[in-house]
Design an enzyme around this catalytic site. Sequence first.
Site, PDB file in Angstrom:
ATOM      1  N   THR A   1       0.641  -1.367  -0.211  1.00 15.11           N
ATOM      2  CA  THR A   1      -0.324  -0.149   0.271  1.00 15.11           C
ATOM      3  C   THR A   1       1.299   1.092  -0.195  1.00 15.11           C
ATOM      4  O   THR A   1       1.453   1.653   0.954  1.00 15.11           O
ATOM      5  CB  THR A   1      -0.510   0.204   1.448  1.00 15.11           C
ATOM      6  OG1 THR A   1      -1.740  -1.048   1.320  1.00 15.11           O
ATOM      7  CG2 THR A   1      -2.067   1.140   1.615  1.00 15.11           C
TER       8      THR A   1
ATOM      9  N   LYS B   1      -7.856   1.942  -2.379  1.00 10.41           N
ATOM     10  CA  LYS B   1      -7.342   0.764  -1.431  1.00 10.41           C
ATOM     11  C   LYS B   1      -6.875   2.033  -0.050  1.00 10.41           C
ATOM     12  O   LYS B   1      -7.163   1.496   1.067  1.00 10.41           O
ATOM     13  CB  LYS B   1      -5.503   0.039  -2.021  1.00 10.41           C
ATOM     14  CG  LYS B   1      -4.766   0.114  -0.596  1.00 10.41           C
ATOM     15  CD  LYS B   1      -5.902  -1.394   0.569  1.00 10.41           C
ATOM     16  CE  LYS B   1      -5.041  -1.741   1.372  1.00 10.41           C
ATOM     17  NZ  LYS B   1      -5.802  -2.864   2.362  1.00 10.41           N
TER      18      LYS B   1
HETATM   19  P1  NAP Z   1       5.606  -6.395   7.305  1.00  6.89           P
HETATM   20  O1  NAP Z   1       4.911  -7.830   8.114  1.00  6.89           O
HETATM   21  O2  NAP Z   1       6.221  -5.512   7.898  1.00  6.89           O
HETATM   22  O3  NAP Z   1       6.524  -6.575   5.840  1.00  6.89           O
HETATM   23  C1  NAP Z   1       6.925  -5.495   5.301  1.00  6.89           C
HETATM   24  C2  NAP Z   1       7.781  -5.911   5.003  1.00  6.89           C
HETATM   25  O4  NAP Z   1       8.652  -5.289   3.693  1.00  6.89           O
HETATM   26  C3  NAP Z   1       9.317  -7.162   5.234  1.00  6.89           C
HETATM   27  O5  NAP Z   1       9.557  -7.745   4.185  1.00  6.89           O
HETATM   28  C4  NAP Z   1      10.700  -5.630   4.798  1.00  6.89           C
HETATM   29  O6  NAP Z   1      11.670  -6.194   5.100  1.00  6.89           O
HETATM   30  C5  NAP Z   1       9.995  -5.154   3.807  1.00  6.89           C
HETATM   31  N1  NAP Z   1      10.942  -4.014   4.310  1.00  6.89           N
HETATM   32  C6  NAP Z   1      10.172  -2.779   4.709  1.00  6.89           C
HETATM   33  N2  NAP Z   1      11.786  -1.637   4.560  1.00  6.89           N
HETATM   34  C7  NAP Z   1      12.627  -2.123   3.315  1.00  6.89           C
HETATM   35  C8  NAP Z   1      13.214  -2.303   2.532  1.00  6.89           C
HETATM   36  N3  NAP Z   1      13.256  -0.282   2.263  1.00  6.89           N
HETATM   37  N4  NAP Z   1      13.887  -2.201   1.503  1.00  6.89           N
HETATM   38  C9  NAP Z   1      13.093  -3.648   1.334  1.00  6.89           C
HETATM   39  N5  NAP Z   1      12.397  -3.985   1.740  1.00  6.89           N
HETATM   40  C10 NAP Z   1      12.290  -3.941   3.370  1.00  6.89           C
HETATM   41  O7  NAP Z   1       4.613  -6.015   6.280  1.00  6.89           O
HETATM   42  P2  NAP Z   1       2.971  -6.664   5.684  1.00  6.89           P
HETATM   43  O8  NAP Z   1       1.850  -6.965   6.973  1.00  6.89           O
HETATM   44  O9  NAP Z   1       3.721  -7.790   5.340  1.00  6.89           O
HETATM   45  O10 NAP Z   1       2.722  -5.642   5.382  1.00  6.89           O
HETATM   46  C11 NAP Z   1       3.513  -5.367   3.515  1.00  6.89           C
HETATM   47  C12 NAP Z   1       2.555  -4.389   2.755  1.00  6.89           C
HETATM   48  O11 NAP Z   1       0.756  -5.013   2.323  1.00  6.89           O
HETATM   49  C13 NAP Z   1       2.584  -3.196   3.101  1.00  6.89           C
HETATM   50  O12 NAP Z   1       2.505  -2.084   2.375  1.00  6.89           O
HETATM   51  C14 NAP Z   1       0.826  -3.236   4.003  1.00  6.89           C
HETATM   52  O13 NAP Z   1       0.862  -1.784   4.223  1.00  6.89           O
HETATM   53  C15 NAP Z   1       0.100  -3.938   2.831  1.00  6.89           C
HETATM   54  N6  NAP Z   1      -0.804  -4.361   3.985  1.00  6.89           N
HETATM   55  C16 NAP Z   1      -1.004  -4.964   4.484  1.00  6.89           C
HETATM   56  C17 NAP Z   1      -1.735  -5.758   5.609  1.00  6.89           C
HETATM   57  C18 NAP Z   1      -1.547  -6.610   6.908  1.00  6.89           C
HETATM   58  O14 NAP Z   1      -3.209  -6.800   7.075  1.00  6.89           O
HETATM   59  N7  NAP Z   1      -0.504  -7.160   7.315  1.00  6.89           N
HETATM   60  C19 NAP Z   1      -3.277  -5.940   4.372  1.00  6.89           C
HETATM   61  C20 NAP Z   1      -3.362  -5.366   4.012  1.00  6.89           C
HETATM   62  C21 NAP Z   1      -1.809  -4.894   3.064  1.00  6.89           C
HETATM   63  P3  NAP Z   1      12.324  -7.121   6.093  1.00  6.89           P
HETATM   64  O15 NAP Z   1      11.902  -7.999   7.263  1.00  6.89           O
HETATM   65  O16 NAP Z   1      13.714  -7.050   6.339  1.00  6.89           O
HETATM   66  O17 NAP Z   1      11.780  -6.082   7.655  1.00  6.89           O
END
Ligand code: NAP
Length: 287
Positions: A91, A166
Amino acid sequence: MRIAFVGLGIMGGPMAANLVKAGHEVKAYNRSKGKEVPGAKAAATPAEAARDADVVWICVADTKAVEQVLFGKDGVEGSLRPGMIVVDSSTILPSASKEFAERIRAKGADLVDAPITGSKIGAEQGTLLFIVGGRAESVEKVKPLFAVMGKKYIHVGEQGLGEAAKIGMNLMIALIFEGFAEGLTLTSKLGVPREKLVELIQASMIRSGVTDYKAPFVLNKDYSPNFPLRLMHKDIHIMLDAAETAGVRLPGLEKVEEVYEASVAEGWKDLDYAATIGVIEKWAGIK
Ligand code: NAP
């Protein structure tokens, strides 16, 4: 298909695992170690993951992270080929997504924005909803992959409109949850058992996907992260940014942002966003 998957967090990890289970050849990259997906080859850089891939799927935290994995050192850009499709399920700011698409299209590849809803459980069960923006022919090419990781995709329109839709949807989730948190706090202060209020909500027109998903966690005071508070807070800033550019006032969201600020100050950024109810309870003198 040969798929590069970039970002193996709460959402990306199970999404990549579902692609592997469906028989696709997946090469996966994650910034930090320890998030490997069984059955997927681990790549050392986004560029290595994307080399020879038909499709590059990205699911990272925020706009900066997408820019980093696409155009930073050893980014996907170095491996782009004509005909390659990059799909971004993170997002991010819609205007940034459009700018990234232009840079990718300059190399003969294409970017489809396909942010997701359904949270951790939806990612694990393969029941996500993809909110899609992009050229019809590119969306058509990745359609079979939406079916592997989700229950449905809706093609909203041109590239960038998936992100726009979104953030509007997440705005509603933030406000619906805030209403739930404030209603629950007020009624429990007045003596209504929390379980009874939830029973009433679920038997009435107030019931929603948000209350279905979050009420059991709130009743159990289980704030382990499904959708981390820091990510909803990030999304609220994207909404406020986009609203300012579009000349739209969002008074409800501006107030809710204060609750997120207070939650971050409590040190709860890595908990689920449902933990924000703790601020309303604290202000009400409830332990
Ligand atoms: P998350 O568990 O915090 O994972 C974030 C991912 O991004 C990790 O793989 C992290 O790597 C990587 N990352 C962060 N900064 C980075 C950088 N500068 N360079 C390279 N990789 C980087 O988040 P998530 O829940 O999976 O969410 C991912 C996306 O989906 C977000 O945009 C979120 O808003 C969206 N989303 C989430 C949900 C939900 O319910 N969780 C629902 C809908 C949409 P590391 O492991 O090294 O930190």
